[in-house]
Design an enzyme around this catalytic site. Structure first.
Site, PDB file in Angstrom:
ATOM      1  N   LYS A  66      10.107  53.669  11.383  1.00 19.55           N
ATOM      2  CA  LYS A  66      11.313  53.814  12.198  1.00 19.55           C
ATOM      3  C   LYS A  66      11.158  51.248  11.644  1.00 19.55           C
ATOM      4  O   LYS A  66      11.662  50.541  11.464  1.00 19.55           O
ATOM      5  CB  LYS A  66      10.982  53.076  13.808  1.00 19.55           C
ATOM      6  CG  LYS A  66      11.791  55.504  13.705  1.00 19.55           C
ATOM      7  CD  LYS A  66      11.748  55.806  14.664  1.00 19.55           C
ATOM      8  CE  LYS A  66      11.720  57.050  14.303  1.00 19.55           C
ATOM      9  NZ  LYS A  66      11.569  58.157  16.179  1.00 19.55           N
ATOM     10  N   GLN A 110       9.682  56.872  22.202  1.00 23.25           N
ATOM     11  CA  GLN A 110       9.217  57.665  20.936  1.00 23.25           C
ATOM     12  C   GLN A 110       9.039  58.871  22.116  1.00 23.25           C
ATOM     13  O   GLN A 110       8.073  58.692  22.930  1.00 23.25           O
ATOM     14  CB  GLN A 110       7.802  57.584  20.121  1.00 23.25           C
ATOM     15  CG  GLN A 110       7.892  57.919  19.664  1.00 23.25           C
ATOM     16  CD  GLN A 110       8.416  58.508  18.441  1.00 23.25           C
ATOM     17  OE1 GLN A 110       9.246  57.643  18.065  1.00 23.25           O
ATOM     18  NE2 GLN A 110       8.836  60.202  18.114  1.00 23.25           N
ATOM     19  N   ASP A 133      18.566  55.735  20.394  1.00 24.23           N
ATOM     20  CA  ASP A 133      18.755  57.030  20.191  1.00 24.23           C
ATOM     21  C   ASP A 133      19.654  58.522  21.010  1.00 24.23           C
ATOM     22  O   ASP A 133      20.171  59.582  20.171  1.00 24.23           O
ATOM     23  CB  ASP A 133      16.970  57.803  21.101  1.00 24.23           C
ATOM     24  CG  ASP A 133      16.061  58.363  19.692  1.00 24.23           C
ATOM     25  OD1 ASP A 133      16.363  58.074  18.820  1.00 24.23           O
ATOM     26  OD2 ASP A 133      14.817  58.136  20.216  1.00 24.23           O
TER      27      ASP A 133
END
Ligand code: NDP
Length: 317
Positions: A66, A110, A133
């Site tokens: 990422k 994460q 997200d």
């Protein structure tokens, strides 16, 4: 799609492979001018902060991919790596501090977090406008009422794959297998937003195969290697395989067909989706391979969400 096998007179079914790498490249290319516009307007790049708790090797790889993609695009990337012993309270303070920083436009924590941490509380602490997200209840709510907001990356990637391969969604029967908050549920909402008729299945669905066979578009997101078989796939359906599973047992790899077995014999492990690769290739009109299907899209959509969050914060859209 069908083709005649040379010299045999037999008709061979040739499914169309939906190339996620190509779609990822298109999306990342489209990000470039938007980043330039942000630079010109604000004098700074979009900023993405990634919080990686502990040292889970798979999470480390995801986070590295990422931040590398972000940096390659010219997005400012920052990785914060608290020890696995961090408490929920400390993590909440860290997230709130990121919420306050003006040069950080996107925050990603994460998953999975260590078991002692209240993951929901942490995700809920991210400012909705920085929630790249798309997991915050505000963004989930905006999705469910069809209002603009940050959408979850993986299911958004599925929609991009379908649209960019000119696969019609409106009016078609879509069956989503899996109802997680990360993939299944938002996938169903996004397909609904595109006017599909949507059925959501899960571990308690009665006669899963029969329900799956009603699908023009079948999306599998269950986390069970090659569990969706021929009996679940209506011939000619479009099959989207969201699953990513590592097979480390040769006997299991053998059941996946010669291509997967050859890959296994090279590396001692092979990736497979939630759909059996041979059944999918034989029956679907089009399908996403694993790897190289949905997987590459998740990061591309994360970049696009970061840019979108920046544009919104700067009043550029
Ligand atoms: P979860 O484990 O959170 O959810 C799995 C869902 O599948 C649950 O709703 C469960 O039902 C359902 N399920 C499990 N077994 C069956 C079964 N035999 N029949 C029907 N339904 C079943 O998984 P995620 O949604 O997080 O992930 C799903 C897959 O997608 C995984 O393989 C994961 O690796 C992959 N993934 C890929 C990403 C990418 O970038 N391509 C990103 C995120 C995930 P119930 O609710 O009843 O328990």
């Amino acid at each position: 799609m069908c083709g005649r096998l040379a010299g045999t007179g037999k008709i061979k079914h040739v499914a169309h492979i939906l190339d996620g790498n190509k779609v990822r490249d298109q999306i990342l290319e489209e990000c470039q001018p938007r980043i330039q516009r942000i630079l010109a307007a604000a004098g700074r790049a979009p900023g993405l902060a990634v919080v990686l708790v502990g040292a889970d090797p798979a999470s480390q790889v995801y986070v590295r991919n990422k931040t590398r993609t972000a940096e390659g695009l010219g997005i400012y990337g920052e990785t914060i790596t608290p020890d696995a012993s961090i408490t929920t309270e400390e993590l909440l303070r860290l997230v709130r501090a990121l919420n306050m920083r003006p040069e950080i436009d996107g925050i990603l924590v994460q998953l999975p977090l260590p078991a002692h941490i209240d993951s929901r509380q942490v995700l809920n602490a991210i400012a909705p406008e920085k929630d790249v997200d798309g997991f915050h209840p505000v963004n989930v709510g905006l999705l469910s009422i069809g209002a603009p907001g940050l959408r979850p990356c993986t299911p958004s990637g599925v929609i991009e794959i379908l649209k960019r391969h000119q696969i019609p969604i409106a009016g078609r029967n879509a069956v989503v297998v899996g109802r997680s908050n990360i993939v299944g549920k938002p996938m169903a909402m996004l397909l609904l937003e595109e006017n599909a008729t949507v059925t959501v299945c899960h571990s308690r669905t009665a006669d899963l195969a029969a329900v799956c066979r009603t699908a023009d578009i079948l999306v599998a997101a269950i986390g069970k290697p090659a569990a969706i078989r021929a009996e679940h796939i209506r011939p000619g359906a479009v099959v989207i395989d969201v699953g990513i599973n590592a097979v480390t047992d040769r006997a299991k790899a053998e059941l996946l067909g010669p291509a997967k077995l050859a890959a296994f014999d090279k590396r001692g492990t092979v990736l497979v989706g939630d759909v059996h690769p041979m059944d999918m290739a034989e029956l679907a009109s089009a399908y996403t391979p694993v790897p190289g299907g949905v997987g590459p899209l998740t990061i591309a959509l994360l970049m696009r969400n970061t840019i979108e969050a920046t544009e919104r914060r700067l009043g550029l859209c």
